[in-house]
Design a protein around this motif. Structure first.
Motif, PDB file in Angstrom:
ATOM      1  N   UNK A  92       0.725  -1.197  -0.041  1.00  0.00           N
ATOM      2  CA  UNK A  92       0.069   0.099   0.011  1.00  0.00           C
ATOM      3  C   UNK A  92       0.888   1.325  -0.114  1.00  0.00           C
ATOM      4  N   UNK A  93       2.183   1.229   0.082  1.00  0.00           N
ATOM      5  CA  UNK A  93       2.646   2.474  -0.339  1.00  0.00           C
ATOM      6  C   UNK A  93       2.640   3.129  -1.360  1.00  0.00           C
ATOM      7  N   UNK A  94       2.440   4.232  -1.241  1.00  0.00           N
ATOM      8  CA  UNK A  94       2.534   5.028  -2.718  1.00  0.00           C
ATOM      9  C   UNK A  94       3.656   5.295  -3.224  1.00  0.00           C
ATOM     10  N   UNK A  95       3.574   5.841  -4.438  1.00  0.00           N
ATOM     11  CA  UNK A  95       4.735   6.135  -5.160  1.00  0.00           C
ATOM     12  C   UNK A  95       4.817   7.766  -5.248  1.00  0.00           C
ATOM     13  N   UNK A  96       6.080   8.509  -4.603  1.00  0.00           N
ATOM     14  CA  UNK A  96       6.051   9.822  -4.579  1.00  0.00           C
ATOM     15  C   UNK A  96       7.128  10.449  -5.475  1.00  0.00           C
ATOM     16  N   UNK A  97       7.953   9.555  -6.439  1.00  0.00           N
ATOM     17  CA  UNK A  97       8.538  10.337  -7.399  1.00  0.00           C
ATOM     18  C   UNK A  97       9.664  11.313  -6.706  1.00  0.00           C
ATOM     19  N   UNK A  98      10.263  11.185  -5.662  1.00  0.00           N
ATOM     20  CA  UNK A  98      11.245  11.940  -5.213  1.00  0.00           C
ATOM     21  C   UNK A  98      12.492  12.099  -5.998  1.00  0.00           C
ATOM     22  N   UNK A  99      13.097  13.539  -5.946  1.00  0.00           N
ATOM     23  CA  UNK A  99      14.446  13.259  -6.688  1.00  0.00           C
ATOM     24  C   UNK A  99      15.606  12.714  -5.754  1.00  0.00           C
ATOM     25  N   UNK A 103      15.324  12.511  -1.499  1.00  0.00           N
ATOM     26  CA  UNK A 103      15.330  11.409  -0.799  1.00  0.00           C
ATOM     27  C   UNK A 103      16.269  11.381   0.245  1.00  0.00           C
ATOM     28  N   UNK A 104      17.515  11.946  -0.010  1.00  0.00           N
ATOM     29  CA  UNK A 104      18.623  12.119   0.878  1.00  0.00           C
ATOM     30  C   UNK A 104      18.130  13.093   2.065  1.00  0.00           C
ATOM     31  N   UNK A 105      17.510  14.122   1.573  1.00  0.00           N
ATOM     32  CA  UNK A 105      17.086  15.062   2.541  1.00  0.00           C
ATOM     33  C   UNK A 105      16.081  14.466   3.523  1.00  0.00           C
ATOM     34  N   UNK A 106      15.246  13.774   3.032  1.00  0.00           N
ATOM     35  CA  UNK A 106      14.291  12.985   3.932  1.00  0.00           C
ATOM     36  C   UNK A 106      14.798  12.018   4.590  1.00  0.00           C
ATOM     37  N   UNK A 107      15.864  11.291   4.187  1.00  0.00           N
ATOM     38  CA  UNK A 107      16.445  10.097   4.915  1.00  0.00           C
ATOM     39  C   UNK A 107      17.187  10.971   6.241  1.00  0.00           C
ATOM     40  N   UNK A 108      17.895  11.712   5.989  1.00  0.00           N
ATOM     41  CA  UNK A 108      18.728  12.768   7.008  1.00  0.00           C
ATOM     42  C   UNK A 108      17.521  13.293   7.881  1.00  0.00           C
ATOM     43  N   UNK A 109      16.656  13.536   7.835  1.00  0.00           N
ATOM     44  CA  UNK A 109      15.342  14.169   8.739  1.00  0.00           C
ATOM     45  C   UNK A 109      14.956  13.085   9.425  1.00  0.00           C
ATOM     46  N   UNK A 110      14.443  11.864   8.770  1.00  0.00           N
ATOM     47  CA  UNK A 110      13.889  10.656   9.656  1.00  0.00           C
ATOM     48  C   UNK A 110      14.993   9.915  10.509  1.00  0.00           C
ATOM     49  N   UNK A 111      16.420  10.110  10.137  1.00  0.00           N
ATOM     50  CA  UNK A 111      17.541   9.602  10.848  1.00  0.00           C
ATOM     51  C   UNK A 111      17.686  10.366  12.135  1.00  0.00           C
TER      52      UNK A 111
END
Length: 120
Positions: A92-99, A103-111
Motif C-alpha cells: 500500500x506504499x504510494x509512489x512519490x517520485x522524489x529526486x 530522498x537524501x534530505x528526507x532520510x537525514x530528517x528521519x534519521x
C-alpha cells in the motif's frame, strides 16, 4: 528614490539566501511530499503506526478474524533500504517520485529522530 528601491530589491534577490532551510524542506517532505505525508502511516517520528483495523475470513480456521494493517518503522533503516522503498514501493506504499536530493534530505530528517531520542 523609486529606482534605488528597485535596484536594491533586484540585487537583494540575487544575493539572497535560500527561501527555506534544507531541514525545513525535509520536514515539509515528511509531512506532505506529494499529497499524503509519511507521518500519516509511519508516525510523527518514523516509529511506525497502525493504519487500519479490519476483519477478514481466515481459510485455515474457517472463522472471521481481526486483522491490522501496520506501516513499518522507518527511522532505523539504512539509506539503501530507505531509498529502495521510495523508488520501488510495495503493497500500500504510494509512489512519490522524489529526486535523489529529496530522498537524501528526507532520510537525514528521519534519521535525526533517533539522534534526538538518544540525547534525551
Amino acid at each position: 528614490m523609486r529606482n534605488f528601491i528597485l535596484l536594491f530589491l533586484l540585487f537583494g534577490s540575487i544575493f539572497a539566501s535560500d527561501f527555506i532551510t534544507k531541514n525545513e524542506y525535509a520536514k515539509m517532505l515528511y509531512s506532505n511530499p506529494r499529497g499524503i505525508g509519511c507521518d500519516k502511516c509511519h508516525g510523527k517520528k518514523g516509529e511506525g503506526a497502525l493504519i487500519a483495523k479490519f476483519k477478514h475470513f481466515d481459510k485455515k480456521s474457517n472463522k472471521i478474524v481481526d486483522g491490522e494493517l501496520k506501516a513499518p518503522r522507518i527511522n532505523n533503516l539504512d539509506f539503501w533500504k530507505f531509498s529502495e522503498a521510495l523508488k520501488r514501493p510495495k503493497d500500500v506504499m504510494p509512489s512519490y517520485f522524489l529526486t535523489d536530493e529529496e530522498t537524501l534530505l528526507l532520510y537525514e530528517y528521519v534519521k535525526n529522530f533517533n539522534d534526538n531520542k538518544d540525547k534525551k
